[in-house]
Enzyme design. Structure first.
Site, PDB file in Angstrom:
ATOM      1  N   LYS B  79       0.591  -1.244   0.144  1.00 16.11           N
ATOM      2  CA  LYS B  79       0.055  -0.154   0.036  1.00 16.11           C
ATOM      3  C   LYS B  79       0.966   1.276  -0.086  1.00 16.11           C
ATOM      4  O   LYS B  79       1.915   1.315   0.839  1.00 16.11           O
ATOM      5  CB  LYS B  79      -1.017  -0.036   1.437  1.00 16.11           C
ATOM      6  N   SER B 159     -10.028   2.366   2.711  1.00 17.34           N
ATOM      7  CA  SER B 159      -8.963   2.942   2.061  1.00 17.34           C
ATOM      8  C   SER B 159      -7.968   1.796   1.127  1.00 17.34           C
ATOM      9  O   SER B 159      -7.541   2.516   0.141  1.00 17.34           O
ATOM     10  CB  SER B 159      -8.064   4.028   2.772  1.00 17.34           C
ATOM     11  N   SER B 183     -10.375   0.146   6.981  1.00 20.42           N
ATOM     12  CA  SER B 183      -9.699   0.215   5.856  1.00 20.42           C
ATOM     13  C   SER B 183      -9.129  -0.992   5.114  1.00 20.42           C
ATOM     14  O   SER B 183      -8.467  -1.093   4.061  1.00 20.42           O
ATOM     15  CB  SER B 183      -8.667   1.464   5.558  1.00 20.42           C
TER      16      SER B 183
END
Lengths: 95, 494
Positions: B79, B159, B183
């Site tokens: 990420k 997210s 998330s």
């Protein structure tokens, strides 16, 4: 509305974010909507409740007061938008 | 030979050890898949093929010498919230789009030390603020899953939407992700993958771009519960560079997988039966209860009375901490700078141009609730409500070993469907945010398909630092649900 236009501009100034009149209009209703919604917390009596600070009780660790890192000025300024001889360069502040 | 991108981490580990294929072949298969898919899915914001092949070559050398690490040669996506040394790290914000960290986050350093291979950096909502990956400066990620009979793009959740989409679409064997209010778990549920948010303090936050420091935790997204356990075992560590990192031994999470649920008591919180919840979510939940009962667990109704206050208190705590954390983006030390007539207007123009609408909204809310005279009414109040939420869980865990809930109130929604109304978007996190507020561990496991043919997830919540029970229960659910369907490949173009 819990937030008026002047308050939106005041907060934006505190947050150091430039906003336009059109944005302020939109933010006025969005921020008010969010703040009105969080106001439901007022239903709870928390007078005798301690604020949460930790998931599990843990003692903060102490370490020796000694230099463990440093001497990497070139790394530190590497991503600076403007630098000069290992200094960050900013617009003139003092006349 | 089966498609190398379709392996689990556990299988790939065996195949590498048996020399059925090399780490370079495994990396090349993934790099080829990414090349064919990324235009359609936009899961990666930066591909690092040279680095991947270089790391894979080193893995092959270590494998040949019998010095393989736990994740030797396993290709992963990272990420873009994790700082990676000399590799651009942006948090998917314009304000950081030229930022190249001279250091490595502790979590990713642990992965590389264990021999893992980096394929690239994965898309996410800007500064991890969002539930649909629509706030990324680099554009939205498309969910590899589509509704039956439709080619309308669905969101992959957020997210960590790049992480969930990449894992589901076989563009990596596993991915790192972060979870502040859901998330990791919500995108896992939307893509038929497994996502784990460990206990606050289990993984070091050092080197992860900060959103809300008292809530943020790193964790894995993978295709099986075992793979998630393998990844978490490497990601977790005690780190003196993060004062909130827990000085506890990291258990052998993988060993917990397969231990079964006999003797465990699972709590079912009545407050999670929310108004407007889709009947199929309720049915999925009942199915999960039946599966665990059949596997030998005892099920018990419990009450978590302060559940409804978790989301509103989250929307004080998270923006407050975000406004403080994001104060560092001032156009001076790193990141974007927009000129101004003086230093103040330079700050204001930089942040105006560098932050997207959702980030500005949260920074402004946070600034408001922390401004003079409001601290007690908002932030302090919300931290007290956290104590009440945590107390609910503490009391429940006196009688149960884990708690079962749906992960989300509905399956993946269409792009643009909820982006007009911030509050509607926030409600996506209604079942996951309580876990962050109390600092507990949670796992989302794929449990079935919706009437639209898209994945649905069940969430298991555990006691602090008892991720092992999550892996036991998660694995029992996974076994009972049977093999998860794969999304039909519509995205590959050579």
């Amino acid at each position: 509305m819990s937030v008026d236009r002047a308050t939106v501009f005041r907060i934006a100034r505190l947050a150091r974010i430039a906003i336009t009149d059109a944005e302020a209009e939109r933010l006025e209703s969005e921020l008010s909507g969010i703040l009105d919604w969080v106001a439901q917390l007022d239903e709870l009596d928390t007078a005798n409740v301690e604020p949460m600070t930790r998931v599990e009780a843990m003692t903060m660790k102490m370490r020796k007061d000694e230099v463990t890192d440093g001497f990497c000025a070139a790394d530190i300024v590497k991503n600076a938008p403007q630098e000069d001889d290992h200094y960050f360069v900013v617009p003139k502040i003092v006349e | 030979m089966t498609d190398l991108t379709d392996l689990t981490i556990a299988d790939a580990r065996e195949g590498l050890a048996a020399k059925s294929f090399s780490a370079v072949e495994l990396a090349e298969a993934h790099l080829a898949a990414i090349r064919c898919a990324n235009r359609a899915l936009n899961a990666y914001v930066l591909e690092t093929p040279e680095r991947a092949l270089d790391m894979a070559k080193q893995s092959d050398a270590r494998l040949a010498k019998g010095e393989a690490g736990t994740l030797e040669g396993i290709p992963l996506g990272i990420k873009d919230l994790f700082c990676t040394k000399d590799v651009r790290t942006t948090a998917c914000s314009h304000i950081l789009d030229r930022f190249t960290p001279p250091y490595e986050s502790t979590v990713t350093a642990n992965l590389w030390d264990a021999g893992a291979v980096m394929l690239g950096k994965l898309n996410n909502d800007e500064f991890a603020m969002g539930s649909s990956n629509e706030t990324s400066f680099y554009g939205e990620v498309v969910n590899p899953w589509r509704r039956a009979g439709s080619d309308a793009p669905l969101v992959p959740g957020g997210s960590s939407g790049g992480s969930s989409a990449a894992v589901a679409a076989r563009l990596c064997l596993g991915a790192t992700a972060t979870d502040t209010g859901g998330s990791i778990r919500q995108p896992a549920a939307f893509t038929g993958t497994v996502g784990v948010k460990p206990t606050y303090g289990r993984c070091s936050r050092w080197g992860i771009v900060a959103f809300a420091s008292s809530l943020d935790q790193a964790g894995p997204i993978a295709r099986t519960v075992r793979d998630a356990a393998i990844l978490l075992g490497v990601m977790a560590s005690h780190d003196p560079k993060d004062a909130t990192s827990a000085d506890l031994p990291v258990p052998d999470f993988e060993a917990a997988v397969g231990q079964g649920v006999k003797g465990l008591t699972i709590g079912i919180p009545k407050e999670y039966r929310v108004e407007g919840m889709a009947p199929e979510i309720e049915a999925l939940w009942q199915q999960g209860i039946a599966w665990l009962t059949e596997a030998g667990a005892t099920v018990k109704d419990i009450s978590l009375p302060h559940t409804k206050y978790a989301l509103p208190s989250y929307y004080i705590v998270a923006p407050a901490e975000a406004s403080s954390n994001l104060a560092r983006y001032d156009g001076v030390r790193y990141g974007l700078r927009e000129p101004g007539k003086d230093v103040l207007s330079m700050y204001e123009n930089t942040r105006e141009s560098g932050f997207g609408a959702e980030v500005k909204r949260r920074v402004l809310i946070g600034t408001y609730v922390l401004s003079a005279g409001y601290y007690d009414a908002y932030y302090l109040k919300a931290q007290k409500v956290r104590t009440l939420i945590k107390r609910d869980f503490d009391q429940a865990f006196e009688n149960v070993d884990a708690i079962l809930t749906p992960t989300t109130p509905a399956p993946a929604f269409a792009a643009g469907e909820k982006s007009g109304d911030p509050l509607e978007m926030y409600l996506n996190d209604i079942f996951t945010v309580t876990v962050n507020m109390a600092g507990l561990p949670g796992i989302s496991v794929p449990a079935g398909l919706s009437s639209e043919g898209t994945p649905l997830g069940l969430q298991v919540i555990g006691r602090p630092f008892d991720e092992e029970t999550l892996f036991r229960v998660g694995h029992a659910l996974e076994e009972a649900a049977g093999p998860m369907a794969k999304p039909q490949d519509w995205w590959s173009k050579s």
